[in-house]
Design an enzyme around this catalytic site. Structure first.
Site, PDB file in Angstrom:
ATOM      1  N   HIS A  54       0.793  -1.235   0.000  1.00  0.00           N
ATOM      2  CA  HIS A  54       0.000   0.000   0.000  1.00  0.00           C
ATOM      3  C   HIS A  54       0.822   1.280   0.000  1.00  0.00           C
ATOM      4  O   HIS A  54       0.316   2.345  -0.371  1.00  0.00           O
ATOM      5  CB  HIS A  54      -0.922   0.006   1.234  1.00  0.00           C
ATOM      6  CG  HIS A  54      -2.201   0.747   1.023  1.00  0.00           C
ATOM      7  ND1 HIS A  54      -2.299   1.867   0.222  1.00  0.00           N
ATOM      8  CD2 HIS A  54      -3.447   0.540   1.503  1.00  0.00           C
ATOM      9  CE1 HIS A  54      -3.541   2.302   0.232  1.00  0.00           C
ATOM     10  NE2 HIS A  54      -4.258   1.519   0.989  1.00  0.00           N
TER      11      HIS A  54
ATOM     12  N   THR B 177      -5.005  10.623  -0.741  1.00  0.00           N
ATOM     13  CA  THR B 177      -6.368  10.415  -0.245  1.00  0.00           C
ATOM     14  C   THR B 177      -6.713  11.418   0.841  1.00  0.00           C
ATOM     15  O   THR B 177      -5.844  12.073   1.421  1.00  0.00           O
ATOM     16  CB  THR B 177      -6.535   8.997   0.336  1.00  0.00           C
ATOM     17  OG1 THR B 177      -5.628   8.834   1.436  1.00  0.00           O
ATOM     18  CG2 THR B 177      -6.284   7.936  -0.717  1.00  0.00           C
TER      19      THR B 177
ATOM     20  N   TYR C  72     -14.837   5.825   8.335  1.00  0.00           N
ATOM     21  CA  TYR C  72     -13.814   6.296   7.393  1.00  0.00           C
ATOM     22  C   TYR C  72     -14.227   5.885   5.986  1.00  0.00           C
ATOM     23  O   TYR C  72     -14.471   4.713   5.724  1.00  0.00           O
ATOM     24  CB  TYR C  72     -12.481   5.652   7.752  1.00  0.00           C
ATOM     25  CG  TYR C  72     -11.285   6.027   6.899  1.00  0.00           C
ATOM     26  CD1 TYR C  72     -10.281   6.823   7.414  1.00  0.00           C
ATOM     27  CD2 TYR C  72     -11.141   5.557   5.598  1.00  0.00           C
ATOM     28  CE1 TYR C  72      -9.152   7.148   6.658  1.00  0.00           C
ATOM     29  CE2 TYR C  72     -10.029   5.878   4.829  1.00  0.00           C
ATOM     30  CZ  TYR C  72      -9.037   6.675   5.372  1.00  0.00           C
ATOM     31  OH  TYR C  72      -7.941   6.990   4.615  1.00  0.00           O
TER      32      TYR C  72
END
EC number: 2.3.1.21
Length: 772
Positions: free
Chosen positions: A473, A602, A589
């Site tokens: 990630h 993001t 979230y």
């Protein structure tokens, strides 16, 4: 997927990308002639760099300016107002090419024209950057575009009409703005109001007020100062502190997975499918190197930042004791392959030519047919990448810093990507509800030692020809790998194809050298560390409950008849489902992107709002008339859409507070408010998966060519992770994760609540549904 959470290398150079520290080295490749394999890429790269550097200008436009200047001179018109004469006086006299007056005059006109041309490019770029800083179009109702926005759209199209390359717009993208502290505090308090009682809210309000008045002004000054010189004031800290400094295992906690087409199958032959897919991936990499991929555009005119694509291939996360490092190679000519406990190195090129799919199929089949057993300690070696980062860093330094272990590890870490050839055959069977979940579990963690979790991505090929990805990630977010995956699946299906027997097209070159078996010398002490990491990773994997399902009653098409956005519809349904599941609301979230800004990644949308909780409570009570429920739903939907737009346009809450917290740590300033905000658990972490970023095929013509999206592990021990993909007009895929160790959560139970919540909201608007 948007979840909320250095060793030395061989001689190379360290590249600073907007504050991110990335080790960039060149893969030496096999023994071969001095001509580089990717010669076409290396030749075109400088040319593309020049073309990108002068966009929206071009060599043709430069020539036009030069010809106009020369033409005006011959017509006795001095458009330079004397500047050409000044330039001519500065040129040296009486030697070399400047000997004749005519040559000096032409050279002066060329210099002047080049200056005018470059000033024009600068002006166009600054104008485009100013235009792209306008985001009012996002807040206008569909079908009610203002005259100002129409003029703005015309100007953006005019300035970006020339065919752009992948990175053409990078210098024209605006910087992510730093929100004001009062605005962020106001939005934060608004977001937690439905989660706190009056006493708790008053305490938090007091803390926030004290922070705003006393501590925040100093922190904000430093943050604004950083935003002036940094390309993006968030992204480098986000990458370092959320990802690279985390000492928790990557498996389940950070890495996420992506699924294959699930309703069609191109071939059952494992090696053939992988041959096509790997070939398509290197085709994509070649386009990436040449910048031939079109930048993603919102509304077809607003460019998205492409910087995350730079580290898609040839990238590995290197463990460190305190912080990890992303090692990115400028090129790699091989992939590393794992099968039945053995590691192999497979070359992708023969000389300067990329291997054909049939050649790659042959190479992968050779690995499948290889009967050799694993060497001592080799079978579970990759468990080191699944365990704790400190333990892996220590083992890497102690056992893999020299000799054959270093050579073999280099072959893996320097590979373009990692390939896992699995012996299992998971697949999606619509008649078997558990099949999609088992497929997801196989991709999320496998057996904890048949994935190299440090690679930018691992492609997993199952025995039945089904595929999937496990993705690290830190280097990028899910839409980036999704862009690659759409291209690869589309190329495999519609361009490469298979024979009638399911093999790759063409005849393989039987003279190719067989894949190279990697050699290890792993001592008993290292084997003990491997076994320890394996136990840690297995405990994490066994604790994950994953429930994946396809929601069939309706999709995006019928949701739009409710006159709301599909994402808002699903998010409000998640709030209703969670309240029915847990009997309370929680901090939620949702990942949104900030790629309209340079190097944006993001931002968080806090989906649990006062408006959504009012709607949920009214639904649960069951005493409200349908018209009132519809009104409450529309208010909740409108609020959610507005929050999503604010997050996308740089006016979010959490990244600003996160950066203020980082500044406070640098300065040694204590803030009870920030400490509490940053420690609040996200018990419902959600993400929508992007699709159809590339129009490789018409989804209406091929409605079954659908990937099922992907998923990630739960962020909180007593929470849920929910990933969903609104797959076209008629279906939605959900991936729900939780932990068996929590008595409060159950992924399948929550999934059933989600199903019912979607149906109940649809019933409010009398949306006709297909049989489920």
């Amino acid at each position: 997927m948007g979840c909320c959470r250095c060793e030395s290398v061989e001689k190379g150079k360290t590249r600073h990308e907007g504050g991110r520290r990335t080790q960039q080295v060149r893969d030496p490749g096999p023994h071969r002639c001095l001509l580089t394999p990717a010669v076409s890429v290396l030749v075109s790269a400088p040319q593309n760099g020049i073309l990108r550097g002068v966009y929206p200008g071009s060599p043709t436009s430069w020539l036009v300016v030069v010809m106009a200047t020369v033409g005006s001179s011959y017509c006795k018109v001095d458009i330079s107002m004397g500047l050409i004469c000044c330039i001519q006086r500065w040129l040296p006299e009486g030697c070399g090419p400047y000997r004749t007056p005519q040559t000096r005059a032409l050279l002066s006109m060329a210099v002047f024209s080049t200056g005018v041309w470059m000033m024009g490019i600068f002006f166009f770029r600054q104008t485009l950057k100013m235009l792209l800083s306008y985001h009012g179009w996002m807040f206008e109702m569909h079908g009610q575009t203002s005259h100002f926005t129409k003029v703005w759209a015309f100007c953006v199209r005019l300035l970006s009409s020339r065919r752009p390359m992948l990175y053409s717009f990078q210098t024209s993208l605006p910087k992510l703005p730093v929100p004001s502290v009062p605005a962020t505090i106001h939005r934060y308090l608004e977001s937690v109001r439905p989660l706190l009682d009056d006493e708790e809210y008053y305490r938090m309000e007091t803390l926030a007020k004290e922070f705003q008045d006393k501590t925040a002004p100093r922190l904000q000054k430093y943050l604004v100062l950083k935003s002036w010189w940094a390309t993006n004031y968030v992204s480098d800290w986000w990458e370092e502190y959320v990802y690279l400094r985390s000492r928790a295992p990557l498996v389940v906690n950070s890495n996420y997975y992506v699924m294959d087409f699930v309703l069609i199958k191109n071939t059952d032959i494992q090696a053939a499918r992988l041959g096509n897919i790997v070939h398509a991936m290197i085709m994509y990499r070649r386009k990436l190197d040449r910048e031939e991929i079109k930048p993603v555009m919102a509304l077809g005119i607003v460019p998205m930042c492409s910087y995350q694509m730079e580290r898609m291939f040839n990238t590995t996360r290197i463990p460190g004791k305190e912080t990890d490092l992303l090692q990115h190679l400028s090129d790699s000519r091989h992939v590393a392959v794992y099968h039945k406990g053995r590691f192999f190195k497979v070359w992708l090129y023969e000389g300067s030519h990329l291997l054909k799919p049939c050649d790659l199929e042959m190479q992968f089949q050779r690995i499948l047919d290889d009967p050799s057993p694993p060497q001592p300690g080799e079978e579970k070696l990759a468990a080191l990448t699944a365990g704790g980062r400190v333990e892996w860093a220590q083992a890497r330094q102690a056992f893999f810093s020299s000799g054959k272990n270093k050579t073999a590890l280099d072959a893996i870490e320097r590979a373009a990507f990692f390939v896992a050839l699995d012996e299992e055959s998971p697949h999606y069977d619509p008649e078997d509800e558990a099949s999609l979940s088992l497929y997801g579990k196989a991709l999320l963690h496998g057996n904890c030692y048949n994935r190299w979790f440090d690679k930018s991505f691992t492609i997993i090929a199952f025995k039945n020809g089904q595929l999937g990805l496990n993705t690290e990630h830190a280097w990028a977010d899910a839409p980036i790998i999704g862009h690659l995956w759409e291209f690869v699946l589309g190329t495999d299906t519609f361009h490469l194809g298979y024979t009638e027997t399911g093999h790759c097209l063409g005849k393989p070159n039987r003279m190719l050298a067989a894949p190279q078996r990697l050699q290890w010398d792993i001592p008993k002490q290292c084997q003990a560390v491997i076994e320890s990491s394996y136990r840690v990773a297995t405990a994490l994997a066994d604790d994950v409950e994953l429930y994946c399902f396809q929601f069939l009653p309706f999709g995006k098409g019928l949701i739009k008849k409710c006159r709301t956005s599909p994402d808002a519809f699903v998010q409000i349904a998640l709030q209703l489902a969670h309240f029915r599941d847990r009997g309370k609301f929680c901090l939620t979230y949702e990942a949104s992107m900030t790629r309209m800004f340079r190097e944006g990644r993001t931002e968080t949308v806090r989906s649990c709002t006062s408006e959504s909780t009012a709607f949920v409570q009214a639904m649960v009570k069951g005493s409200h008339v349908k018209a009132d429920l519809q009104d409450l739903f529309r208010k909740a939907s409108k609020k959610h859409q507005n929050m999503y737009r604010l997050a996308m346009t740089g006016a979010g809450i959490d990244r600003h507070l996160f950066c203020l917290y980082v500044v406070s740590k640098y300065l040694g300033v204590s803030s009870p408010f920030l400490a509490e905000v940053l420690s609040e658990p996200w018990r419902l972490s959600t993400s929508q998966i992007a699709q159809f970023q590339i129009r490789m095929f018409d989804p209406e013509q091929y409605p079954n060519h659908l990937g099922a999206g992907g998923g990630f592990g739960p962020v909180a021990d007593d929470g849920y992770g929910v990933s969903y993909m609104i797959a076209g007009e008629n279906t939605i895929f959900f991936h729900i994760s939780s932990k068996f160790s929590s008595s409060e959560t159950n992924a399948q139970r929550f999934g059933n609540h989600i199903r019912q919540a979607l149906l109940d909201i649809a019933d409010l608007f009398q949306v006709p549904k297909a049989d489920s």
